[in-house]
Design an enzyme around this catalytic site. Sequence first.
Site, PDB file in Angstrom:
ATOM      1  N   GLN A   1      -5.611  -0.142  -4.003  1.00  0.00           N
ATOM      2  CA  GLN A   1      -6.291  -1.235  -4.694  1.00  0.00           C
ATOM      3  C   GLN A   1      -7.140  -0.742  -5.872  1.00  0.00           C
ATOM      4  OE1 GLN A   1      -8.060  -4.149  -2.053  1.00  0.00           O
ATOM      5  NE2 GLN A   1      -9.552  -4.744  -3.608  1.00  0.00           N
TER       6      GLN A   1
ATOM      7  N   HIS B   1      -5.646  -5.654   3.635  1.00  0.00           N
ATOM      8  CA  HIS B   1      -4.615  -4.613   3.739  1.00  0.00           C
ATOM      9  C   HIS B   1      -4.016  -4.656   5.133  1.00  0.00           C
ATOM     10  CE1 HIS B   1      -5.807  -2.206   0.036  1.00  0.00           C
ATOM     11  NE2 HIS B   1      -6.658  -3.222   0.086  1.00  0.00           N
TER      12      HIS B   1
ATOM     13  N   CYS C   1      -2.190  -2.658   6.532  1.00  0.00           N
ATOM     14  CA  CYS C   1      -2.251  -1.361   7.234  1.00  0.00           C
ATOM     15  C   CYS C   1      -3.554  -1.242   8.013  1.00  0.00           C
ATOM     16  CB  CYS C   1      -2.074  -0.194   6.262  1.00  0.00           C
ATOM     17  SG  CYS C   1      -3.299  -0.103   4.963  1.00  0.00           S
TER      18      CYS C   1
ATOM     19  N   CYS D   1       0.842  -1.194   0.000  1.00  0.00           N
ATOM     20  CA  CYS D   1       0.000   0.000   0.000  1.00  0.00           C
ATOM     21  C   CYS D   1       0.875   1.241   0.000  1.00  0.00           C
ATOM     22  CB  CYS D   1      -0.989  -0.014   1.160  1.00  0.00           C
ATOM     23  SG  CYS D   1      -0.613   1.074   2.521  1.00  0.00           S
ATOM     24  N   GLU D   2       0.467   2.191  -0.824  1.00  0.00           N
ATOM     25  CA  GLU D   2       1.317   3.364  -1.001  1.00  0.00           C
ATOM     26  C   GLU D   2       1.193   4.371   0.138  1.00  0.00           C
ATOM     27  OE1 GLU D   2       0.111   4.762  -4.853  1.00  0.00           O
ATOM     28  OE2 GLU D   2      -1.196   6.297  -4.002  1.00  0.00           O
ATOM     29  N   HIS D   3       0.241   4.159   1.040  1.00  0.00           N
ATOM     30  CA  HIS D   3       0.104   5.101   2.156  1.00  0.00           C
ATOM     31  C   HIS D   3       0.939   4.691   3.363  1.00  0.00           C
ATOM     32  CE1 HIS D   3      -4.008   5.983   0.177  1.00  0.00           C
ATOM     33  NE2 HIS D   3      -3.093   6.818  -0.254  1.00  0.00           N
ATOM     34  N   HIS D   4       1.061   3.387   3.600  1.00  0.00           N
ATOM     35  CA  HIS D   4       1.779   2.912   4.789  1.00  0.00           C
ATOM     36  C   HIS D   4       2.927   1.976   4.448  1.00  0.00           C
ATOM     37  CE1 HIS D   4      -2.417   3.805   6.003  1.00  0.00           C
ATOM     38  NE2 HIS D   4      -1.807   4.407   7.013  1.00  0.00           N
TER      39      HIS D   4
HETATM   40 ZN   LIG Z   1      -2.293   1.595   3.866  1.00  0.00          ZN
END
Ligand SMILES: [Zn+2]
Length: 212
Positions: free
Chosen positions: A136, A164, A166, A95-98
């Site tokens: 996703q 996910h 995260c 995941c590109e956020h976490h």
């Molecule tokens: Zn994430």
Amino acid sequence: MDSITNVAKLRAKPVSDRPSRRQAEAAVRTLLRWAGDDPGREGLRDTPSRVVRAYEEFFAGYATDPVALLARTFEEVEGYDEIVLLRNIRLESVCEHHMAPIIGRVHVGYLPDRRVVGISKLARVVEAYGKRLQIQEKLTAQIANVINEVLEPRGVAVVIEAAHQCMTTRGVHKPGVTMTTSRMLGTFRDDAATRREFFAMLQTSPQSGCEG
Ligand SMILES: [Zn+2]
């Protein structure tokens, strides 16, 4: 926008100022110190180089051109004009956020128009986009779009079900929760009967075949 521009957009953009391996390892040492540990202690001494090698695997997709993967097609299909479906393709993404793992499965269907592609190529397209920093929704659209632009089928359907980490190991801590996304193009979007057939095919379990 014409189709050539679309295909160009689907190709990976090379990073011009990529740091060296040494710089990447130094960054890992910084994160180890930030976590509260001592990067110089025995057990952590080789960790930065291991992490960098692991990153090469996690992000191998940046070096793969999904357009090129689909370039080789077969046209002698004896008039086959039904849905081609590849189910349960293992998805390992980040995941590109976490930068936490996204683990799940992908189902890819398309309705050929004259041309088909080797089924392993569909799995490799999933990998080419999966092994990058992702959300996703974007991943789902990218897989569908590249098949649509390069194969020019009558329709494409992509469904992804994924957990996910995260969400499961941090933040709201909701293990067992999965997210489903889908992208329907062409006849799968426009024709309810084709869409129903696709989802019916997803649900049937094969009585025989190579699935292990
Ligand atoms: Zn994430």
